[in-house]
Design a protein around this motif. Structure first.
Motif, PDB file in Angstrom:
ATOM      1  N   LYS A 132       0.659  -1.317   0.165  1.00  0.00           N
ATOM      2  CA  LYS A 132      -0.037   0.105  -0.082  1.00  0.00           C
ATOM      3  C   LYS A 132       0.849   1.324   0.021  1.00  0.00           C
ATOM      4  O   LYS A 132       0.315   2.330   0.135  1.00  0.00           O
ATOM      5  CB  LYS A 132      -1.096  -0.246   1.243  1.00  0.00           C
ATOM      6  CG  LYS A 132      -1.681  -1.124   1.323  1.00  0.00           C
ATOM      7  CD  LYS A 132      -2.747  -1.309   0.039  1.00  0.00           C
ATOM      8  CE  LYS A 132      -3.991  -2.114   0.264  1.00  0.00           C
ATOM      9  NZ  LYS A 132      -4.667  -2.475  -1.056  1.00  0.00           N
ATOM     10  N   ASN A 133       2.178   1.179  -0.217  1.00  0.00           N
ATOM     11  CA  ASN A 133       3.263   2.134  -0.320  1.00  0.00           C
ATOM     12  C   ASN A 133       3.096   3.135   0.706  1.00  0.00           C
ATOM     13  O   ASN A 133       3.197   4.246   0.875  1.00  0.00           O
ATOM     14  CB  ASN A 133       2.786   3.290  -1.526  1.00  0.00           C
ATOM     15  CG  ASN A 133       3.968   4.170  -2.028  1.00  0.00           C
ATOM     16  OD1 ASN A 133       5.223   3.624  -1.926  1.00  0.00           O
ATOM     17  ND2 ASN A 133       3.407   5.102  -2.680  1.00  0.00           N
ATOM     18  N   CYS A 134       3.024   2.158   2.007  1.00  0.00           N
ATOM     19  CA  CYS A 134       3.478   2.955   3.382  1.00  0.00           C
ATOM     20  C   CYS A 134       4.778   3.089   3.822  1.00  0.00           C
ATOM     21  O   CYS A 134       4.948   3.570   4.869  1.00  0.00           O
ATOM     22  CB  CYS A 134       2.240   2.496   4.401  1.00  0.00           C
ATOM     23  SG  CYS A 134       0.675   2.488   3.936  1.00  0.00           S
ATOM     24  N   GLN A 135       5.769   2.807   2.961  1.00  0.00           N
ATOM     25  CA  GLN A 135       7.062   2.796   3.407  1.00  0.00           C
ATOM     26  C   GLN A 135       7.369   2.273   4.745  1.00  0.00           C
ATOM     27  O   GLN A 135       7.888   2.720   5.787  1.00  0.00           O
ATOM     28  CB  GLN A 135       7.378   4.332   3.314  1.00  0.00           C
ATOM     29  CG  GLN A 135       7.288   4.866   2.075  1.00  0.00           C
ATOM     30  CD  GLN A 135       7.543   6.324   2.001  1.00  0.00           C
ATOM     31  OE1 GLN A 135       8.413   7.130   2.813  1.00  0.00           O
ATOM     32  NE2 GLN A 135       7.043   7.197   0.820  1.00  0.00           N
ATOM     33  N   GLY A 192       0.911  10.946   6.096  1.00  0.00           N
ATOM     34  CA  GLY A 192       1.786  11.941   5.977  1.00  0.00           C
ATOM     35  C   GLY A 192       2.818  12.054   7.094  1.00  0.00           C
ATOM     36  O   GLY A 192       3.734  12.826   7.313  1.00  0.00           O
ATOM     37  N   GLU A 193       2.327  11.224   8.325  1.00  0.00           N
ATOM     38  CA  GLU A 193       3.164  11.177   9.394  1.00  0.00           C
ATOM     39  C   GLU A 193       3.852   9.858   9.493  1.00  0.00           C
ATOM     40  O   GLU A 193       3.200   8.696   9.301  1.00  0.00           O
ATOM     41  CB  GLU A 193       2.386  11.473  10.694  1.00  0.00           C
ATOM     42  CG  GLU A 193       1.957  12.896  10.441  1.00  0.00           C
ATOM     43  CD  GLU A 193       1.047  13.136  11.884  1.00  0.00           C
ATOM     44  OE1 GLU A 193       0.839  12.257  12.744  1.00  0.00           O
ATOM     45  OE2 GLU A 193       0.404  14.403  11.902  1.00  0.00           O
ATOM     46  N   ILE A 194       5.197   9.909  10.316  1.00  0.00           N
ATOM     47  CA  ILE A 194       5.927   8.501  10.441  1.00  0.00           C
ATOM     48  C   ILE A 194       5.496   7.994  11.919  1.00  0.00           C
ATOM     49  O   ILE A 194       5.456   8.782  12.820  1.00  0.00           O
ATOM     50  CB  ILE A 194       7.319   8.797  10.448  1.00  0.00           C
ATOM     51  CG1 ILE A 194       7.687   9.330   8.677  1.00  0.00           C
ATOM     52  CG2 ILE A 194       8.228   7.419  10.718  1.00  0.00           C
ATOM     53  CD1 ILE A 194       9.141   9.545   8.946  1.00  0.00           C
ATOM     54  N   LYS A 195       4.993   6.575  11.866  1.00  0.00           N
ATOM     55  CA  LYS A 195       4.477   6.180  13.177  1.00  0.00           C
ATOM     56  C   LYS A 195       5.279   5.165  13.466  1.00  0.00           C
ATOM     57  O   LYS A 195       5.688   4.130  12.648  1.00  0.00           O
ATOM     58  CB  LYS A 195       3.054   5.674  13.058  1.00  0.00           C
ATOM     59  CG  LYS A 195       2.113   6.718  12.616  1.00  0.00           C
ATOM     60  CD  LYS A 195       1.852   7.951  13.837  1.00  0.00           C
ATOM     61  CE  LYS A 195       0.952   9.025  13.257  1.00  0.00           C
ATOM     62  NZ  LYS A 195       0.808   9.814  14.537  1.00  0.00           N
ATOM     63  N   THR A 196       5.654   4.977  14.794  1.00  0.00           N
ATOM     64  CA  THR A 196       6.548   3.741  15.097  1.00  0.00           C
ATOM     65  C   THR A 196       5.707   3.116  16.349  1.00  0.00           C
ATOM     66  O   THR A 196       5.503   3.655  17.261  1.00  0.00           O
ATOM     67  CB  THR A 196       7.896   4.464  15.574  1.00  0.00           C
ATOM     68  OG1 THR A 196       8.270   5.159  14.794  1.00  0.00           O
ATOM     69  CG2 THR A 196       8.865   3.135  16.095  1.00  0.00           C
ATOM     70  N   PHE A 197       5.773   1.793  16.419  1.00  0.00           N
ATOM     71  CA  PHE A 197       5.200   0.998  17.430  1.00  0.00           C
ATOM     72  C   PHE A 197       5.998  -0.053  17.870  1.00  0.00           C
ATOM     73  O   PHE A 197       6.969  -0.876  17.129  1.00  0.00           O
ATOM     74  CB  PHE A 197       3.834   0.279  16.692  1.00  0.00           C
ATOM     75  CG  PHE A 197       2.983   1.349  16.258  1.00  0.00           C
ATOM     76  CD1 PHE A 197       2.139   1.870  16.827  1.00  0.00           C
ATOM     77  CD2 PHE A 197       3.038   1.563  14.890  1.00  0.00           C
ATOM     78  CE1 PHE A 197       1.236   2.793  16.671  1.00  0.00           C
ATOM     79  CE2 PHE A 197       1.821   2.523  14.326  1.00  0.00           C
ATOM     80  CZ  PHE A 197       1.029   2.936  15.164  1.00  0.00           C
ATOM     81  N   HIS A 198       6.102  -0.507  19.052  1.00  0.00           N
ATOM     82  CA  HIS A 198       7.144  -1.182  19.938  1.00  0.00           C
ATOM     83  C   HIS A 198       6.287  -2.791  19.958  1.00  0.00           C
ATOM     84  O   HIS A 198       7.028  -3.724  20.225  1.00  0.00           O
ATOM     85  CB  HIS A 198       7.440  -0.830  21.229  1.00  0.00           C
ATOM     86  CG  HIS A 198       8.245   0.500  21.194  1.00  0.00           C
ATOM     87  ND1 HIS A 198       7.534   1.744  21.150  1.00  0.00           N
ATOM     88  CD2 HIS A 198       9.714   0.599  21.592  1.00  0.00           C
ATOM     89  CE1 HIS A 198       8.735   2.661  21.202  1.00  0.00           C
ATOM     90  NE2 HIS A 198       9.766   2.130  21.110  1.00  0.00           N
TER      91      HIS A 198
END
Length: 353
Positions: free
Chosen positions: A285-288, A303-309
Motif C-alpha cells: 500500500k506504499n506506506c514505506q 503523511g506522518e511517520i508512526k513507530t510501534f514497539h
C-alpha cells in the motif's frame, strides 16, 4: 249324658295332644272345677296321669330346647373364645412386629442420622480442603505468573545484553563454506565491500574487530552454509554499510548473491519476524514500512511517520483509523488466531506436564 261328656272330652283331649307343647292347654284349662268334681276316681287318676305325662313331656321338651340353646350358646361362646384368642394372638404378633419395626425404624433413623452427620462432617472437611486447594492453586497461579514475568524480564534482559553485544555486528548469509581459506573471513568482507560498495572499501575508518562463522562447528548434513558474523568497531559504520545494502538491494560475492543483515539475539529476531507480514501489506500500500532496531515497526500514515514497539499498540492505533483498519484487518485477524493457537498449545503442554 256322662258318656257324651266323656266322649266330648276325649275328642277334646285328642285334639289338644295333637297341638304343639306351647299351644296345648293345661288340665286346669281343659276342665272346669265342677267337671273335675263329677269325675270318678278312675277317671281322675287317668286324668292326673295324663296331666302329669303332659307336664313331663312339656318339661322334657323345654329341657331339650334349653339344652340345645345352651349347647348352641356354648358352641358360639367357644367360637367367640377361639376367635378372641386368635385375635389376641394376632394383636400380640402384630404388636411384636410393630414394636420390632419401630425398633428397626429407630435404628435406621439413628444410622441415617449418624450417616448424615458423618457426611456433613466430611462435606465440611472436603469444603475446607477444596478451599485450601483453591487458595494453593491461586497462589500457584500467582507464583507461576510471577515466575513467567521474571522469566520474560530475564529473557528481555538477556536479549538486550545480547543485542548490545551484537549491536556492531553484521551477519553475512550465503558465503560458501571454505571460501575463507585464502583470505580469511576479514579478507572476504573487504572483498564484499570492494565488489558492492567501492566508496566504502576506501574508508579507512571501517575496521573489522572480529569475524567468525556461526555455529562454530560445521554440520555436514546442513545444506546451507553457516552464517558469517562480522564485528565492527562502531555502530555508525554498521548502519552505514546496511543502509548501502538496502539501497543496492542485490549484494554479491564473486558474482554469487549473498545477504547482509544486522546480527540480533534469537528473541529479537523472532520479534522482527513477527512484523514481516504486516510490513509486507503496508509495503504493497506504499506506506514505506521499516523494521527498526531492535524490533520496532515504522511506517508512514497520513503523511506522518508512526513507530510501534508492540502489536497491541498497533492494534489500538489501527482501531482509530478506519482506512488503516481496512488495510490491516485480515493480517491482524490471522495474527490473533495464530497467537491463540500458540497459547492453546502452551496451555495443553502445561496440563500434560
Amino acid at each position: 249324658m256322662p258318656s257324651n261328656k266323656h266322649r266330648n272330652r276325649g275328642s277334646k283331649i285328642n285334639d289338644d295332644t295333637m297341638m304343639p307343647p306351647n299351644k296345648q292347654n293345661t288340665p286346669s284349662q281343659e276342665y272346669e272345677d265342677d267337671e273335675i268334681e263329677e269325675m270318678q276316681d278312675t277317671d281322675f287318676k287317668k286324668f292326673m296321669i295324663r296331666t302329669f305325662r303332659s307336664f313331663q313331656k312339656q318339661i322334657l321338651e323345654l329341657q331339650k330346647s334349653l339344652m340345645d340353646k345352651i349347647e348352641n350358646l356354648s358352641r358360639e361362646n367357644e367360637i367367640l373364645r377361639k376367635s378372641q384368642n386368635e385375635t389376641q394372638k394376632l394383636v400380640e404378633q402384630e404388636s411384636v412386629i410393630v414394636k420390632r419395626n419401630q425398633n428397626e425404624m429407630k435404628s435406621s433413623i439413628d444410622q441415617m442420622t449418624n450417616t448424615l452427620e458423618s457426611l456433613k462432617n466430611r462435606m465440611g472437611e472436603a469444603e475446607e480442603r477444596i478451599s485450601d486447594l483453591e487458595d494453593r492453586a491461586q497462589e500457584n497461579i500467582q507464583s507461576n505468573q510471577r515466575k513467567e514475568e521474571e522469566i520474560r524480564n530475564l529473557k528481555n534482559i538477556v536479549g538486550n545484553l545480547q543485542d548490545t553485544i551484537k549491536k556492531t555486528n553484521i551477519r553475512v548469509l550465503g558465503v560458501p563454506e571454505g571460501m575463507e581459506r585464502e583470505k580469511g573471513l576479514e579478507g572476504l568482507f573487504s572483498e564484499i565491500l570492494a565488489e558492492n560498495f567501492p566508496g566504502l572499501e576506501k574508508d579507512r575508518d571501517i575496521l573489522v574487530q572480529e569475524a567468525h562463522r556461526t555455529p562454530n562447528k560445521h554440520d555436514q548434513k546442513r545444506s546451507s552454509p553457516r552464517h558469517v558474523v562480522i564485528k565492527l568497531t562502531t555502530v555508525k559504520h554498521k548502519e552505514k554499510i546496511l543502509k548501502c545494502a538496502r539501497e543496492k538491494r542485490q549484494i554479491t560475492l564473486r558474482g554469487s548473491p549473498i545477504r547482509l543483515t544486522a546480527d540480533f539475539s534469537s528473541e529479537t529476531l523472532q520479534a522482527r519476524r513477527e512484523w514481516r507480514d504486516i510490513a509486507q501489506v503496508l509495503r504493497e500500500k506504499n506506506c514505506q514500512p521499516r523494521i527498526l532496531y531492535p524490533a520496532k515497526l515504522s511506517f508512514v500514515n497520513e503523511g506522518e511517520i508512526k513507530t510501534f514497539h508492540s502489536k497491541q499498540k498497533l492494534k489500538d492505533f489501527v482501531a482509530t483509523r478506519p482506512a488503516l483498519q481496512k488495510i490491516l484487518k485480515d493480517v491482524l485477524h490471522s495474527e490473533t488466531q495464530k497467537h491463540g493457537h500458540q497459547y492453546e498449545r502452551r496451555e495443553s503442554k502445561k496440563t500434560y506436564q
